[in-house]
Design a protein around this motif. Structure first.
Motif, short mmCIF file in Angstrom:
data_model
loop_
_atom_site.label_atom_id
_atom_site.label_comp_id
_atom_site.label_asym_id
_atom_site.label_seq_id
_atom_site.Cartn_x
_atom_site.Cartn_y
_atom_site.Cartn_z
N LEU A 112 20.24 11.48 13.06
CA LEU A 112 19.95 12.23 11.84
C LEU A 112 18.70 13.07 12.06
CD1 LEU A 112 20.14 12.51 8.57
CD2 LEU A 112 18.43 10.71 8.59
N LYS A 113 18.77 14.33 11.65
CA LYS A 113 17.56 15.15 11.59
C LYS A 113 17.54 15.74 10.20
CE LYS A 113 16.87 16.66 16.31
NZ LYS A 113 16.88 17.82 17.21
N THR A 114 16.40 15.61 9.52
CA THR A 114 16.38 16.09 8.14
C THR A 114 14.99 16.55 7.76
OG1 THR A 114 16.99 15.54 5.86
CG2 THR A 114 16.01 13.77 7.15
N LYS A 115 14.93 17.56 6.92
CA LYS A 115 13.62 18.08 6.51
C LYS A 115 13.71 18.64 5.10
CE LYS A 115 11.45 22.16 7.91
NZ LYS A 115 10.63 22.55 6.78
N ILE A 116 12.72 18.33 4.28
CA ILE A 116 12.68 18.96 2.96
C ILE A 116 11.83 20.23 3.06
CG2 ILE A 116 13.21 16.97 1.51
CD1 ILE A 116 10.37 16.30 1.25
N ALA A 117 12.15 21.20 2.22
CA ALA A 117 11.58 22.54 2.39
C ALA A 117 10.05 22.54 2.36
CB ALA A 117 12.12 23.47 1.31
N GLN A 118 9.46 21.70 1.47
CA GLN A 118 7.99 21.78 1.36
C GLN A 118 7.26 21.17 2.55
OE1 GLN A 118 10.02 20.25 -0.85
NE2 GLN A 118 8.99 18.60 -1.96
N ASN A 119 7.93 20.42 3.40
CA ASN A 119 7.28 19.84 4.59
C ASN A 119 7.45 20.75 5.79
OD1 ASN A 119 6.69 17.71 2.99
ND2 ASN A 119 8.04 16.24 4.03
N GLU A 120 6.47 20.66 6.67
CA GLU A 120 6.57 21.49 7.86
C GLU A 120 7.40 20.80 8.94
OE1 GLU A 120 3.00 23.43 10.05
OE2 GLU A 120 2.99 23.93 7.90
#
Ligand code: ADP
Ligand code: MG
Length: 619
Positions: A112-120
């Motif tokens: 899994l690779k995941t990122k929320i927009a507000q995090n870099e």
């Protein structure tokens, strides 16, 4: 006695739960696509390798997950979608059980690779058989990418149970379409072993359907719309003349979720009432919006069946809406010759106005001609073919049989053909004559001594062709007839999948064609039996039939193929046959190894003897 009950370790409990959620690669695909939609993605890409057995990857541009959520998402009953029991009655997400990811991770290697927009930075997680192998920060795009590798790697029994790649990828395409069709505002793409299968841009529902099934679909669709307090209906049915012999594209959605419902299917079918034969099915794409508190989606683990509070009312509304839509669009049959020949249409339609044929048609063509015994007199031939008749007469005296004039008992009687019974009919005692009689342009009745045979003319021809084609397929030989003008055919993706599976066999048999890309082909030559037909319909039909015969009747590959071809080449019910054609057909039928049934078990001949008749009349 000591206490013996223990709680199952999570990994075991998850594996058991996985059995319910993930039956095959397609079920994992469905869960991952639904998660991406629930995460508000506007662009979703599915890639599979080896029919999903080696890899299923879904990449989305949705909300993504925080580091903690990423880790939690693989716990059982971990969901962001319901918090209290009441939420169950106002569900507007696809998932809610919080079981899918935990189940998938129990029986596969998941990255899994995941990122929320507000995090870099995002989170990367690797889990194998429920065990977290790695968790670290990573650079990645906004949204989520999940790769599911080697499904069932730790459950060999389940892995061995998987079907061929062709079958498993077909299931995946089915699931993909069930999701992609109704989420027309989301861009979807799909890759199979690196090849692009679909690339669907956001657009209207109609544009999505056409995007999936091809441009030719645009003119086939009739819009259906109805708005009531109970349900809002939106969607399309296909015009009756495009009905299929199998339940091809039939889609119900409730609140943008694909469902199956035999009762509502009946509502659609019955809205087509007189317009279709019993064995014809319209395609449909119907979305129903219903208040979430009036349905229960929780009755089936894979959630394709739901319960409606107002099922009867919805049935009536749906049926009326479709009837109105068909009426509004003035669905008069606009059939060309070939369609008329290829499908069993209600007899009434034969009399309606017919559009000029758009393709090569030889109205005098008679497929029985080539197979005729070559005699034009009414004697049963005394050459080699006569031995086939022996079979028919086996139980009877072997007198010389002569044939009396055949008569016709069709719906629309033709001038000299109105006589129902020939004068010689039933004068068996004096001359032992055999009569062939066509009933309803569908059956041939023939009498031999005290026995009466009702023969289904279409099935008889199918049997004859089936045995011939099967022999050609088994020997890998078949003559080809060149087409004057090569014909280009565009297939849907799933049709193309099937064609790839049978390409080498049908090429051996005399079909000459080249693929252009994955879904188009140019046909240069066909076996003689198909030379006068609309080649496009021939391909569509036998691909459809091949699927049907394999899946429904469990026929072996070559048998299914031979029967599919026989069905598409056979003269259909609804054709007047003259006496010679009937005799020739009957003769060829009895020359077959198994004249009484089709390979799928359907009867071809029903015989009655005088005792049966006496019995029926209660003598
Ligand atoms: P459910 O969908 O029933 O909640 P899942 O096991 O499918 O259960 O997913 C668990 C949780 O993981 C979801 O509730 C959601 O919060 C999160 N999740 C799963 N997939 C994604 C995704 N593609 N994007 C963002 N969040 C996701
Ligand atoms: Mg889910």
């Amino acid at each position: 006695m000591a206490d013996i009950i223990q709680l199952l370790p999570d990994s075991v409990a998850n594996q058991i739960a996985a059995g319910e959620v993930v039956q095959r690669p397609a079920s994992a695909v469905k869960e991952l696509l639904e998660n991406a939609i629930d995460a508000g993605a506007t662009n979703i890409c599915l890639s599979i390798k080896d029919a999903g057995k080696t890899l299923i990857q879904v990449v989305d541009n949705g909300t993504g997950m925080s580091e903690t959520d990423a880790r939690l998402s693989f716990e059982r009953h971990a969901t962001s979608k319901i918090k209290v029991a009441d939420d169950l009655f106002r569900l507007n997400t696809k998932g809610f059980r919080g079981e899918a990811l935990a189940s998938i991770a129990a029986i596969a290697q998941v990255e899994l690779k995941t990122k929320i927009a507000q995090n870099e930075l995002g989170t990367q997680l690797m889990i194998e058989g429920s065990e977290v192998k790695l968790q670290e920060v990573c650079t990645c795009a906004d949204g989520t990418s999940i790769a599911v590798k080697n499904l069932f790697f730790n459950v060999p029994a389940r892995r061995n149970f998987l079907k061929s790649n062709h079958v498993e990828s077909k299931h995946i395409i089915d699931e993909f379409l069930r999701v992609a069709l109704i989420h027309n505002d989301i861009a979807f793409s799909m890759y199979n072993d690196g090849n692009e299968v679909y690339n669907l841009k956001p657009g209207s529902f109609r544009q999505r359907i056409v995007g999936v099934f091809g441009d030719k679909y645009n003119t086939k669709l009739v819009p259906v719309a109805e708005n009531t307090d109970i349900v809002t209906i939106n969607g399309f049915v296909t015009k009756p003349e495009f009905a299929k012999k199998t339940r091809g594209e039939q889609y119900f959605f409730v609140n943008n979720r694909f469902i199956k419902n035999a009762y509502l299917n009946h509502a659609v079918q019955s809205a087509f009432d007189q317009l279709l034969n019993k064995d014809q099915f319209p395609s449909y794409f119907i979305n129903m919006q219903i208040d979430a508190s009036k349905i229960d989606i929780n009755i089936h683990p894979t959630k394709t069946e739901i319960k409606f509070e107002d099922e009867r009312a919805i049935y009536a509304i749906l049926r009326t809406a479709i009837k109105q839509a068909l009426g509004k669009n003035n669905i008069a049959p606009t059939l060309d010759f070939e369609q008329e020949k290829s499908f069993d249409l209600p007899l009434a339609k034969y009399k309606e106005e017919v559009k000029a044929p758009t393709i090569r048609v030889n109205p005098n063509f008679n497929p029985f001609e080539k197979e005729k015994s070559g005699t034009s007199n009414r004697q049963i031939p005394s050459n080699g073919n006569a031995k086939h008749w022996d079979k028919l007469f086996e139980d009877f005296e072997k007198d010389t049989q002569t044939i009396t004039a055949a008569s016709s008992m069709n719906e629309a009687p033709e001038q000299e053909d109105t006589q129902v019974f020939s004068p010689d009919w039933d004068k068996e005692s004096s001359t032992t004559k055999t009569t062939v009689l066509q009933i309803h342009k569908k059956f041939i009745l023939t009498q031999l001594n005290q026995n009466y045979f009702f023969i289904d003319q279409q099935r008889a021809h199918e049997r004859v062709l089936y045995e011939k084609f099967l022999a050609h397929l088994e020997q890998g030989k078949g003559a080809s007839q060149q087409l004057l003008f090569p014909e280009t055919i565009d297939l849907s993706n799933s049709e193309a999948e099937v064609l790839h599976e049978i390409t080498s066999d049908i090429k051996n048999m005399g079909f000459q064609f080249e693929m252009i890309g994955r879904t188009s082909l140019v046909v240069n030559g066909v076996p003689a039996e198909f030379a006068q037909q609309n080649i496009h319909h021939v391909f569509e039909q036998f691909i459809e039939q091949f699927n049907l015969q394999q899946s429904t009747f469990k026929l072996q590959h070559l048998e299914a193929l031979a029967l599919a071809m026989a069905k598409s080449a056979a003269k259909k019910s609804g054709y007047s046959l003259n006496e010679q054609e009937m005799l020739s057909l009957v003769e060829q039928l009895f020359a077959c190894q198994l004249p009484y049934h089709l390979p799928n078990g359907k009867p071809i001949i029903i015989s009655l003897n005088i005792d049966d008749l006496n019995h029926q009349f209660q003598y």
